[in-house]
Design a protein around this motif. Structure first.
Motif, mmCIF file in Angstrom:
data_model
loop_
_atom_site.group_PDB
_atom_site.id
_atom_site.type_symbol
_atom_site.label_atom_id
_atom_site.label_comp_id
_atom_site.label_asym_id
_atom_site.label_seq_id
_atom_site.Cartn_x
_atom_site.Cartn_y
_atom_site.Cartn_z
ATOM 1 N N LEU A 180 0.792 -1.390 -0.069
ATOM 2 C CA LEU A 180 0.042 0.040 0.024
ATOM 3 C C LEU A 180 0.777 1.192 -0.055
ATOM 4 O O LEU A 180 0.619 2.266 -0.728
ATOM 5 N N ALA A 181 1.868 1.339 0.771
ATOM 6 C CA ALA A 181 2.771 2.207 0.729
ATOM 7 C C ALA A 181 3.656 2.647 -0.468
ATOM 8 O O ALA A 181 3.484 3.893 -0.918
ATOM 9 N N GLY A 182 3.753 1.721 -1.187
ATOM 10 C CA GLY A 182 4.350 1.566 -2.447
ATOM 11 C C GLY A 182 3.510 2.200 -3.509
ATOM 12 O O GLY A 182 3.844 2.904 -4.493
ATOM 13 N N ALA A 183 2.190 2.258 -3.402
ATOM 14 C CA ALA A 183 1.218 2.682 -4.084
ATOM 15 C C ALA A 183 0.799 4.059 -3.820
ATOM 16 O O ALA A 183 -0.342 4.691 -4.554
ATOM 17 N N GLY A 184 1.186 4.503 -2.806
ATOM 18 C CA GLY A 184 1.088 5.981 -2.467
ATOM 19 C C GLY A 184 -0.160 5.991 -1.496
ATOM 20 O O GLY A 184 -0.844 6.997 -1.240
ATOM 21 N N ILE A 185 -0.576 4.904 -1.014
ATOM 22 C CA ILE A 185 -1.658 4.958 0.148
ATOM 23 C C ILE A 185 -1.240 4.971 1.481
ATOM 24 O O ILE A 185 -0.359 4.031 1.883
ATOM 25 N N GLN A 186 -1.341 6.085 2.147
ATOM 26 C CA GLN A 186 -0.899 6.346 3.546
ATOM 27 C C GLN A 186 -1.434 5.203 4.502
ATOM 28 O O GLN A 186 -2.556 4.797 4.479
ATOM 29 N N ALA A 187 -0.515 4.693 5.475
ATOM 30 C CA ALA A 187 -1.012 3.811 6.456
ATOM 31 C C ALA A 187 -2.263 4.386 7.328
ATOM 32 O O ALA A 187 -2.929 3.338 7.758
ATOM 33 N N ASP A 188 -2.364 5.590 7.616
ATOM 34 C CA ASP A 188 -3.388 6.067 8.264
ATOM 35 C C ASP A 188 -4.721 6.416 7.587
ATOM 36 O O ASP A 188 -5.770 6.834 8.297
#
Length: 166
Positions: free
Chosen positions: A23-31
């Motif tokens: 998800l982080a690699g796809a630009g989706i923030q953890a929060d």
């Protein structure tokens, strides 16, 4: 993207970490609500595969490539069991049995189908972002969370989530 899962409960934590990194690699923030919900769904579906089949499984994520007004993230878990997933209604004292009710309440869509000598269970989450011309009075909550859908014939409908956050 996919991750091979061994039939070991410790694999659930590894699957969550793997999903977070994708998800982080796809630009989706953890929060972001999408990320938190997806990681919870990964946990539920991988746990079901590990606990109920005792066999290896494969976790797949399909992530959006380009931000858009609505993008869909798809999660699949394939296992070597032909047993259909069946949502259960359990009592207050039960320590398990709420996973598919949780998936049903959090995912925009979910289902399963046979795959080779086993099956795959999938769910989809829509990532909603407000259109550019939205008035400032609109709240972000209007664009988050799963869309309501009527259950299909024969599908269990849950009036309220079968879990409680404490």
């Amino acid at each position: 993207m996919q991750l091979e899962i061994r039939p070991d409960p410790a694999e659930v934590g590894r699957a969550r970490r793997w999903a977070r990194s994708r998800l982080a690699g796809a630009g989706i923030q953890a929060d972001e609500p999408l990320a938190e919900t997806l990681v919870l769904l990964v946990s539920e579906l991988v746990t079901n595969a590990v606990v109920h089949t005792g066999r290896p499984a494969v976790l797949r994520l399909s992530l959006p490539g380009v931000p858009a007004e609505v993008t869909t993230v798809r999660l699949e878990v394939a296992d070597a069991s032909t047993r259909a997933p069946v949502p259960r209604c359990v009592g207050d004292e039960a320590t398990s049995g709420r996973g598919l009710a949780l998936v049903d309440s959090l995912a925009d869509r979910w289902g399963w189908s046979p795959e080779g000598a086993g099956k795959h269970i999938w769910c989809e989450l829509d990532r909603r972002t407000p259109p550019v011309d939205v008035e400032e009075t609109a709240t972000p909550a209007a664009y988050e969370g799963p869309a309501h859908r009527e259950p299909a014939y024969g599908e269990t409908a849950y009036e309220k989530p079968a879990y409680e956050v404490v």
